[in-house]
Design a protein around this motif. Structure first.
Motif, mmCIF file in Angstrom:
data_model
loop_
_atom_site.group_PDB
_atom_site.id
_atom_site.type_symbol
_atom_site.label_atom_id
_atom_site.label_comp_id
_atom_site.label_asym_id
_atom_site.label_seq_id
_atom_site.Cartn_x
_atom_site.Cartn_y
_atom_site.Cartn_z
ATOM 1 N N GLY A 32 9.914 21.392 1.306
ATOM 2 C CA GLY A 32 10.012 21.605 -0.144
ATOM 3 C C GLY A 32 11.449 21.649 -0.644
ATOM 4 N N ILE A 71 9.283 26.730 -2.209
ATOM 5 C CA ILE A 71 8.245 26.307 -3.166
ATOM 6 C C ILE A 71 6.855 26.356 -2.524
ATOM 7 N N GLN A 84 4.452 26.760 -11.880
ATOM 8 C CA GLN A 84 3.955 25.442 -11.456
ATOM 9 C C GLN A 84 2.888 24.932 -12.425
ATOM 10 N N LEU A 88 2.952 21.558 -14.636
ATOM 11 C CA LEU A 88 1.866 20.574 -14.615
ATOM 12 C C LEU A 88 1.417 20.269 -16.042
ATOM 13 N N GLN A 91 3.796 18.304 -17.905
ATOM 14 C CA GLN A 91 4.091 17.023 -17.255
ATOM 15 C C GLN A 91 5.602 16.810 -17.135
ATOM 16 N N ILE A 103 11.951 24.620 -10.282
ATOM 17 C CA ILE A 103 10.867 25.601 -10.363
ATOM 18 C C ILE A 103 11.305 26.923 -9.734
ATOM 19 N N GLN B 233 -2.627 12.268 -17.673
ATOM 20 C CA GLN B 233 -1.995 13.164 -16.705
ATOM 21 C C GLN B 233 -1.405 12.288 -15.613
ATOM 22 N N ARG B 234 -0.142 12.506 -15.285
ATOM 23 C CA ARG B 234 0.455 11.690 -14.236
ATOM 24 C C ARG B 234 -0.199 11.983 -12.894
ATOM 25 N N MET B 237 1.778 14.315 -10.389
ATOM 26 C CA MET B 237 2.355 15.562 -10.873
ATOM 27 C C MET B 237 2.068 16.759 -9.957
ATOM 28 N N HIS B 238 0.847 16.834 -9.450
ATOM 29 C CA HIS B 238 0.510 17.999 -8.622
ATOM 30 C C HIS B 238 1.404 18.062 -7.387
ATOM 31 N N LYS B 240 4.264 16.890 -7.072
ATOM 32 C CA LYS B 240 5.660 17.124 -7.431
ATOM 33 C C LYS B 240 5.928 18.553 -7.882
ATOM 34 N N VAL B 241 4.915 19.319 -8.271
ATOM 35 C CA VAL B 241 5.170 20.721 -8.612
ATOM 36 C C VAL B 241 4.884 21.649 -7.426
ATOM 37 N N THR B 242 4.342 21.092 -6.351
ATOM 38 C CA THR B 242 4.062 21.946 -5.197
ATOM 39 C C THR B 242 5.012 21.645 -4.031
ATOM 40 N N GLY B 243 5.958 20.757 -4.242
ATOM 41 C CA GLY B 243 6.934 20.471 -3.193
ATOM 42 C C GLY B 243 6.356 19.665 -2.044
ATOM 43 N N ALA B 244 5.345 18.858 -2.321
ATOM 44 C CA ALA B 244 4.716 18.071 -1.251
ATOM 45 C C ALA B 244 5.732 17.099 -0.638
#
Ligand code: FES
Ligand code: FES
Lengths: 153, 758
Positions: A32, A71, A84, A88, A91, A103, B233-234, B237-238, B240-244
């Motif tokens: 992360g 993260i 988070q 989302l 976007q 974040i 919805q992109r 996005m999920h 990218k907000v969870t640090g995958a």
């Protein structure tokens, strides 16, 4: 040496001079936190140590004391952290590379100031570079996260 | 490095294959020139219908996005094309990047590179546009760039969705023993309304795969669109907000080694003397590998982890050769200035008779100016990196890149393995902005993998290596002269633009020893093709004889020409005592799409209102990548310096596929342009780049970012791009605002050389 990361105690075999970032990424496999500059100039590598945001690229792993949160450790029980969730809903991310750092900084900001103004946000987030220019949405998302957090209480 | 003969032969063979294969029954586009690369890749219980769609028995629908996601939202829009015609919502769809394959060639990318202006709709221009598209097919050039991805996919991928839906319907009809005409689709199921019977796509997918697709399909009318034209919805996005771990730098494989590179900081130079012994002895360092490619020469350091590789590279003691270009910025700029003044060039636009118009011009009606822009680095957030493995005669490359087919060709060649034994995986990219259209990182990784005994090696560059070994946006100098008429409007405009040729630099790297013949469009792109009508109007591009590596930087030629042309327009407006927006309305009256965005942005920004002391606005317009973009920025003098308060953007994209993504890209492009205009420059000393990291090559920070308001218009009849369109007008809008605020006309970027920003 042992590191406490996201609630897990990990045995790490690393040169104590190695920056925490590389110990996390290359040795513990925690991807992360991102490498952006290596000189504390971009914020992509931001993690928390005992809740305080730090630049893991510039902190020797041997000097780390305390609980590290990345993260990956933000969401609890499959639920996204409000920050988070707000990211989302707004976007925010484009390429997404800076966003783990953004974040983590935003989480720390909201822990300190529950309802930040634009100025608070600009001050707290100034060390986190985004080459894709997601700043307007970051401002909106921080405010949305503040509202989500208040609603949770 | 690939020899010219080999490459040329391959290109030729590809061309032949394309022609021979063209007779195959077509369905997903006119003909089917390439094998479907997904055949042979599908899992058990999964069916593929064309290169863009896979459906599994468990109802998983996978769309292959053949363009790389570097943040511009293309994965989402490409998936929406298929989803629209397949009649499913976007959340039902999984998106994968395509394998490197000729089937995914990008026709639009070449179409815009022809010699015709975008707004020239003549028959000839149309012909050229489609002929160049054919070249894309022949070369099998799969690339992401030129803001072309959505336009290229618009037809192909909707057809893919429609054709897939058609065969699924037929398979369902057979399964249910009902006529096709009585069936309808509803979010992933084929339903018979009268009896209430239905089957899911997955249930009939395998049957459907054996049905020959229809020769032609009817696409949904724009007014019936359910997904397109609306903000989605992109899909990424999920993650990218969870640090995958989705980026190239996150690749992690069993037995993987780590590495970095140290490439000659002097462009074109090789190591003269090197002592690697200290580095070899460093803890964690495994091996030092000499590297030589067309991009540069130096060393790879293989180690147990990235940090050890970085330390090992620091410990290398190397003396580098002499520079082949002038060693410092002054010397380089002198060469460009000479080219601008007396160099022979290519006239890219020539309306009326410029020489005569200037011959008898009274001094009072003449304006002359010189504009300059510096070299620039791309500096995407994710530094260059690439993972490669050479094992059992097979080369595998994992790369965040914009040019997978090119990587496949050249890395196969370098590794000495056949093309069929080479696989390229395209990961998500942490930004690119044109940088990842180059392939140096992949060549170095391939050379390093050759020395790694079959281990995969992840090669990560330091930020310093990245910034000092870019293929830069060239510096340019433009000389402008204008003659005003009695009405204050320009009677004549003559613009000479000089700088390094991007095409020449690129061709030299990809096809060593060859030169790019003819004019380079990119030198004057954004100046020679703007929708202004001026009776005598000439734009000349001159190639400066320098060989520093230069390349495409977000918005390419428009990045410098937007500044030149729109600064000139602002100067002309002020000299002729015409309001800058009024001037545009008059000069662009033959192009209603242009006037409409100008009017729109004027209304949004309340242009012409009286501003309080210490505030001012600036305006600029650039047509690029087929989209018409007008911007107004408002700035204020504060004790800490000039602050950007607000920017208004009006853009006509023809057809707006996803307003949310378009808004985001306009803002993103503008911030990218403003960042460069305010602060960025790459300078040289001793043949080396002086900047090294974000402390001396910074970009806009959140506290510097203005507020944005974006309006999207759809007046023009052809669809334009979005990823780069916001960049070109940003610099001139800001420079024009600085003039309005301070009375100082800054003709050289970055502006921070002359004014202070807060
Ligand atoms: S990588 Fe740590 S601040 Fe940039
Ligand atoms: S989203 Fe790309 S760098 Fe921030």
């Amino acid at each position: 040496m042992r590191l406490n990361v996201n609630g897990n105690s990990l045995e790490i075999d690393a040169d104590p001079d190695m920056p925490l970032l590389w110990a996390l990424r290359d040795i513990a496999g925690i991807m992360g936190p991102k490498f952006g500059c290596g000189i504390a100039a971009c914020g992509a590598c931001t993690v928390h140590i005992d809740g305080v945001p730090v630049r893991s690229c510039s902190l020797p792993v041997g000097a780390v004391e305390g609980e590290i949160t990345t993260i990956e450790g933000l969401s609890k029980g499959g639920e996204l952290h409000p920050v988070q969730q707000a990211w989302l809903e707004e976007q925010v991310a484009q390429c997404g590379y800076c966003q783990a750092g953004q974040i983590m900084t935003a989480v720390a900001l909201l822990d300190e100031i529950a309802e930040p103004t634009d100025e608070d946000i600009d001050n707290a987030m100034g060390g986190n570079l985004c080459r894709c220019g997601t700043y307007p949405r970051i401002r909106a998302a921080v405010k949305r996260a503040a509202a989500l957090k208040t609603a949770e209480l | 490095m690939a020899s010219i003969g080999k490459i040329a032969r391959r290109t030729f063979l590809l061309g032949a294959a394309a022609v021979a294969g063209g007779v195959a029954v077509g369905y997903w586009y006119v003909s089917r020139p390439y094998e479907n690369p997904l055949e042979g890749e599908v899992a058990k219980g999964e069916a593929t219908f064309n290169p863009y769609v896979k459906i599994a028995s468990d109802d998983t629908i996978t769309v292959i996005a053949p363009r790389a996601e570097m943040g511009q939202g293309v994965a989402t829009t490409l998936a929406a094309f298929v989803a629209e015609e397949l009649d499913v919502t976007l959340d039902r769809i999984k998106v994968e990047h395509g394998p490197a394959s000729y089937a995914y060639y990008n026709a639009e990318m070449l179409a815009e590179s022809g010699p015709f202006n975008f707004f020239d709709d003549s028959f000839l221009a149309e012909m050229t546009r489609s002929a160049l598209g054919t070249v894309g097919k022949v070369l099998g050039l799969q690339g992401t760039g030129g803001s072309t991805s959505a336009r290229d996919g618009f037809e192909k991928m909707r057809q893919a969705g429609a054709a897939t839906r058609a065969v699924l319907m037929q398979a369902a009809a057979a399964r249910l023993s009902l006529p096709v005409a009585e069936l309808a689709t509803e979010n992933g199921r084929i339903v018979h309304a009268r009896s209430g019977r239905s089957v899911s796509y997955g249930e009939v997918a395998l049957d459907a795969a054996s049905i020959a697709p229809p020769k032609s399909v009817t696409l949904r009318d724009k007014k019936d669109w359910k997904l397109l034209g609306k903000t989605q919805q992109r899909v990424d996005m999920h993650d990218k907000v969870t640090g995958a771990p989705i980026f190239g730098i996150d690749v992690r494989l069993p037995d993987m080694l780590y590495a970095t590179v140290l490439i000659s900081p002097v462009f074109g130079a090789k190591p003269v003397k090197a002592d690697t012994s200290k580095a070899e002895k460093m803890s964690g360092v495994i091996k030092i590998v000499p590297l030589e490619t067309v991009y540069g020469s130096g060393f790879g350091v293989i180690a147990k982890n990235t940090w050890a590789a970085f330390k090992g590279a620091e410990a290398l003691d190397v003396e580098w050769g002499k520079p082949v270009n002038p060693a410092d910025t002054d010397g380089l700029m002198q060469v460009i200035a000479d080219a601008a003044t007396k160099g022979e060039g290519d006239v890219m636009r020539n309306d009326g008779d410029v020489e005569t118009a200037f011959a008898d011009a009274p001094q009072a009606q003449l304006i002359e100016a010189e504009y300059r822009v510096p070299y620039l680095s791309h500096a995407p957030m994710e530094p260059m990196n690439c993972t490669a493995q050479l094992k059992d005669g097979h080369l595998t490359v994992w790369a965040p890149n914009q040019m997978p087919t090119l990587i496949r060709w050249l890395c196969a060649d370098l590794a000495g393995v056949p093309l069929e034994q080479t696989t390229v995986h395209t990961t998500y990219m942490g930004g690119a902005f044109g940088r990842r259209g180059e392939i140096d990182y992949a060549l170095y990784a391939t050379l390093i993998a050759k020395e790694a005994d079959g281990h995969p090696v992840k090669v990560t560059w330091t930020r310093e290596e990245d910034m000092q070994h870019d293929c830069y946006r060239s510096a340019f100098i433009a000389r402008m002269r204008a003659r005003l008429g009695d009405d204050g409007l320009p009677q004549a405009l003559d613009l000479r633009v000089a700088g390094q040729s991007m095409m020449a630099s690129l061709v030299g790297r990809i096809f060593p020893g060859r030169s790019a013949p003819g004019p380079d469009n990119t030198t004057t792109d954004g100046s020679h093709n703007q929708p202004y009508t001026i009776p005598n109007y000439r734009v000349t591009g001159i190639k400066a004889p320098l060989t520093l590596p230069v390349s495409f930087w977000r918005s390419v030629g428009n990045s410098q020409n937007g500044f030149f042309h729109e600064s000139a327009m602002d100067e002309i407006a002020h000299a002729g005592k015409t309001d800058p927006i009024e001037l545009r309305r008059k000069l662009m009256r033959e192009f209603p799409a242009a006037v409409a965005v100008v009017d729109k942005v004027a209304a949004m920004s309340n242009w012409g209102e009286k501003l309080p002391e210490g505030k001012a606005k600036g305006f600029a317009f650039v047509l690029s990548f087929g989209s018409w973009c007008a911007q107004v920025v408002q700035i204020a003098q504060t004790p800490g310096g000039i602050k950007l308060e607000k920017m208004w953007i009006a853009v006509d994209v023809g057809t707006a596929l996803d307003p949310g993504i378009i808004e985001q890209q306009m803002v993103s492009g503008a911030i990218f342009g403003l960042s460069a205009a305010m602060n960025q420059k790459i300078t040289f000393a001793d043949g080396r780049v002086e900047q090294s990291n974000f402390h001396d090559f910074d970009a806009m920070r959140i506290f510097q970012a203005p507020q944005f308001e974006v309006a999207i218009l759809e007046n023009y009849h052809r669809m334009g791009g979005v990823g780069e369109v916001g960049t070109p007008p940003a610099a001139p809008a800001l420079a024009n605002a600085v003039f309005a605020l301070t009375g100082k006309r800054v003709r050289s970027l970055p502006l921070s050389d002359e004014v202070v920003f807060a």
